[in-house]
Write a protein that holds these residues in place. Sequence first.
Motif, PDB file in Angstrom:
ATOM      1  N   THR A 107       0.850  -1.186   0.000  1.00 21.18           N
ATOM      2  CA  THR A 107       0.000   0.000   0.000  1.00 21.18           C
ATOM      3  C   THR A 107       0.885   1.235   0.000  1.00 21.18           C
ATOM      4  N   VAL A 108       0.666   2.148  -0.924  1.00 20.00           N
ATOM      5  CA  VAL A 108       1.432   3.392  -0.980  1.00 20.00           C
ATOM      6  C   VAL A 108       1.067   4.245   0.233  1.00 20.00           C
ATOM      7  N   ALA A 109       2.064   4.739   0.937  1.00 15.18           N
ATOM      8  CA  ALA A 109       1.844   5.385   2.233  1.00 15.18           C
ATOM      9  C   ALA A 109       0.838   6.537   2.154  1.00 15.18           C
ATOM     10  N   MET A 110       0.971   7.395   1.148  1.00 13.06           N
ATOM     11  CA  MET A 110       0.051   8.527   1.052  1.00 13.06           C
ATOM     12  C   MET A 110      -1.391   8.047   0.957  1.00 13.06           C
ATOM     13  N   MET A 111      -1.614   6.991   0.167  1.00 16.69           N
ATOM     14  CA  MET A 111      -2.966   6.495  -0.007  1.00 16.69           C
ATOM     15  C   MET A 111      -3.426   5.689   1.199  1.00 16.69           C
ATOM     16  N   HIS A 112      -2.492   5.063   1.893  1.00 17.41           N
ATOM     17  CA  HIS A 112      -2.824   4.395   3.149  1.00 17.41           C
ATOM     18  C   HIS A 112      -3.344   5.424   4.154  1.00 17.41           C
ATOM     19  N   GLN A 113      -2.692   6.564   4.204  1.00 22.45           N
ATOM     20  CA  GLN A 113      -3.126   7.630   5.116  1.00 22.45           C
ATOM     21  C   GLN A 113      -4.509   8.149   4.741  1.00 22.45           C
ATOM     22  N   LEU A 114      -4.736   8.359   3.448  1.00 24.19           N
ATOM     23  CA  LEU A 114      -6.044   8.843   3.005  1.00 24.19           C
ATOM     24  C   LEU A 114      -7.131   7.803   3.253  1.00 24.19           C
ATOM     25  N   ARG A 115      -6.791   6.533   3.056  1.00 28.12           N
ATOM     26  CA  ARG A 115      -7.768   5.473   3.312  1.00 28.12           C
ATOM     27  C   ARG A 115      -8.095   5.394   4.798  1.00 28.12           C
ATOM     28  N   CYS A 116      -7.087   5.647   5.645  1.00 29.40           N
ATOM     29  CA  CYS A 116      -7.338   5.656   7.083  1.00 29.40           C
ATOM     30  C   CYS A 116      -8.258   6.813   7.470  1.00 29.40           C
ATOM     31  N   MET A 117      -8.085   7.953   6.840  1.00 30.01           N
ATOM     32  CA  MET A 117      -8.996   9.066   7.112  1.00 30.01           C
ATOM     33  C   MET A 117     -10.434   8.688   6.753  1.00 30.01           C
ATOM     34  N   ASP A 118     -10.580   8.019   5.621  1.00 36.13           N
ATOM     35  CA  ASP A 118     -11.918   7.599   5.214  1.00 36.13           C
ATOM     36  C   ASP A 118     -12.469   6.540   6.166  1.00 36.13           C
ATOM     37  N   ALA A 119     -11.598   5.657   6.654  1.00 34.23           N
ATOM     38  CA  ALA A 119     -12.043   4.636   7.602  1.00 34.23           C
ATOM     39  C   ALA A 119     -12.522   5.278   8.901  1.00 34.23           C
ATOM     40  N   LEU A 120     -11.801   6.284   9.374  1.00 34.66           N
ATOM     41  CA  LEU A 120     -12.234   6.990  10.583  1.00 34.66           C
ATOM     42  C   LEU A 120     -13.555   7.722  10.336  1.00 34.66           C
ATOM     43  N   ARG A 121     -13.659   8.342   9.152  1.00 25.71           N
ATOM     44  CA  ARG A 121     -14.922   9.001   8.796  1.00 25.71           C
ATOM     45  C   ARG A 121     -16.072   8.012   8.857  1.00 25.71           C
ATOM     46  N   HIS A 122     -15.840   6.825   8.298  1.00 27.92           N
ATOM     47  CA  HIS A 122     -16.888   5.806   8.274  1.00 27.92           C
ATOM     48  C   HIS A 122     -17.268   5.374   9.690  1.00 27.92           C
ATOM     49  N   GLU A 123     -16.266   5.185  10.553  1.00 26.82           N
ATOM     50  CA  GLU A 123     -16.557   4.751  11.919  1.00 26.82           C
ATOM     51  C   GLU A 123     -17.348   5.809  12.682  1.00 26.82           C
ATOM     52  N   PHE A 124     -17.080   7.076  12.420  1.00 25.44           N
ATOM     53  CA  PHE A 124     -17.820   8.147  13.087  1.00 25.44           C
ATOM     54  C   PHE A 124     -19.301   8.130  12.722  1.00 25.44           C
ATOM     55  N   THR A 125     -19.615   7.666  11.532  1.00 24.96           N
ATOM     56  CA  THR A 125     -21.009   7.697  11.074  1.00 24.96           C
ATOM     57  C   THR A 125     -21.802   6.475  11.543  1.00 24.96           C
ATOM     58  N   ARG A 126     -21.144   5.477  12.089  1.00 23.45           N
ATOM     59  CA  ARG A 126     -21.825   4.262  12.529  1.00 23.45           C
ATOM     60  C   ARG A 126     -22.283   4.398  13.980  1.00 23.45           C
ATOM     61  N   PRO A 127     -23.331   3.667  14.353  1.00 25.40           N
ATOM     62  CA  PRO A 127     -23.709   3.634  15.771  1.00 25.40           C
ATOM     63  C   PRO A 127     -22.534   3.134  16.614  1.00 25.40           C
ATOM     64  N   ARG A 128     -22.432   3.633  17.819  1.00 25.67           N
ATOM     65  CA  ARG A 128     -21.282   3.316  18.663  1.00 25.67           C
ATOM     66  C   ARG A 128     -21.086   1.804  18.841  1.00 25.67           C
ATOM     67  N   VAL A 129     -22.152   1.062  18.987  1.00 29.29           N
ATOM     68  CA  VAL A 129     -22.029  -0.375  19.251  1.00 29.29           C
ATOM     69  C   VAL A 129     -21.541  -1.145  18.023  1.00 29.29           C
ATOM     70  N   GLU A 130     -21.623  -0.531  16.839  1.00 24.95           N
ATOM     71  CA  GLU A 130     -21.224  -1.207  15.608  1.00 24.95           C
ATOM     72  C   GLU A 130     -19.832  -0.794  15.133  1.00 24.95           C
ATOM     73  N   ARG A 131     -19.199   0.100  15.848  1.00 24.23           N
ATOM     74  CA  ARG A 131     -17.908   0.615  15.384  1.00 24.23           C
ATOM     75  C   ARG A 131     -16.803  -0.424  15.559  1.00 24.23           C
ATOM     76  N   ASP A 132     -15.893  -0.423  14.573  1.00 25.73           N
ATOM     77  CA  ASP A 132     -14.744  -1.329  14.607  1.00 25.73           C
ATOM     78  C   ASP A 132     -13.582  -0.576  15.258  1.00 25.73           C
ATOM     79  N   TRP A 133     -13.421  -0.765  16.551  1.00 21.83           N
ATOM     80  CA  TRP A 133     -12.411  -0.008  17.277  1.00 21.83           C
ATOM     81  C   TRP A 133     -10.999  -0.423  16.890  1.00 21.83           C
TER      82      TRP A 133
END
Length: 205
Positions: free
Chosen positions: A101-127
Amino acid sequence: MHRRTLLSRGALEYYLAAACVALIVLNVALKIGAIVLVQRTQSQDVHAHPETGWSVPLASGEVALDTGAWTRYTLHDPEPWAPLFPGGGVVHLGPSRAPYTVAMMHQLRCMDALRHEFTRPRVERDWAVAQHCLNYLRQAARCRGDTHLDGYQYASKPRAVDTNPVRRCRDWRAVYEKVEQIQREHALWMQEHDTAREEGPRRVP
């Protein structure tokens, strides 16, 4: 005797002047050599991968990044985020076609993953994903050591990070071009590999 002293002084002044000129020329030559070396080093990413030879030629110019243009990438709309890491940012390299995984895109994908977790109900979040991404982004920020100054932002008054939002950045288009090139080559390799496997060994008449 007096004449000999004058002559020796003249010779000394001549040699001193010649030495000064030589030092100036040497100084200029060293500076030119340093500039050429820096430019040559910057023409390729210095973080070349030792096993695969992966490196990304850097664009000679810079781009202006509007750090205040954050309204496009919202919390609840995943669509604008996906193009930031095409194919997950994954490239297959080397004789074994190992995935990286190219580091820059890994970082951007992580931002999107965090965005996704914020939008999910707390009990469904992948910590576990959130913990990985938080620590990976922490490491990335410290690794880059960006020393630009941002206007201080109060938590009670969210706004653009910088009051003067245009920032000079490395042109990231070179990274996208290289990743897309490698992904196209891998897709072609996969297609040829699948075709050869389907055809099987050829029969000799």
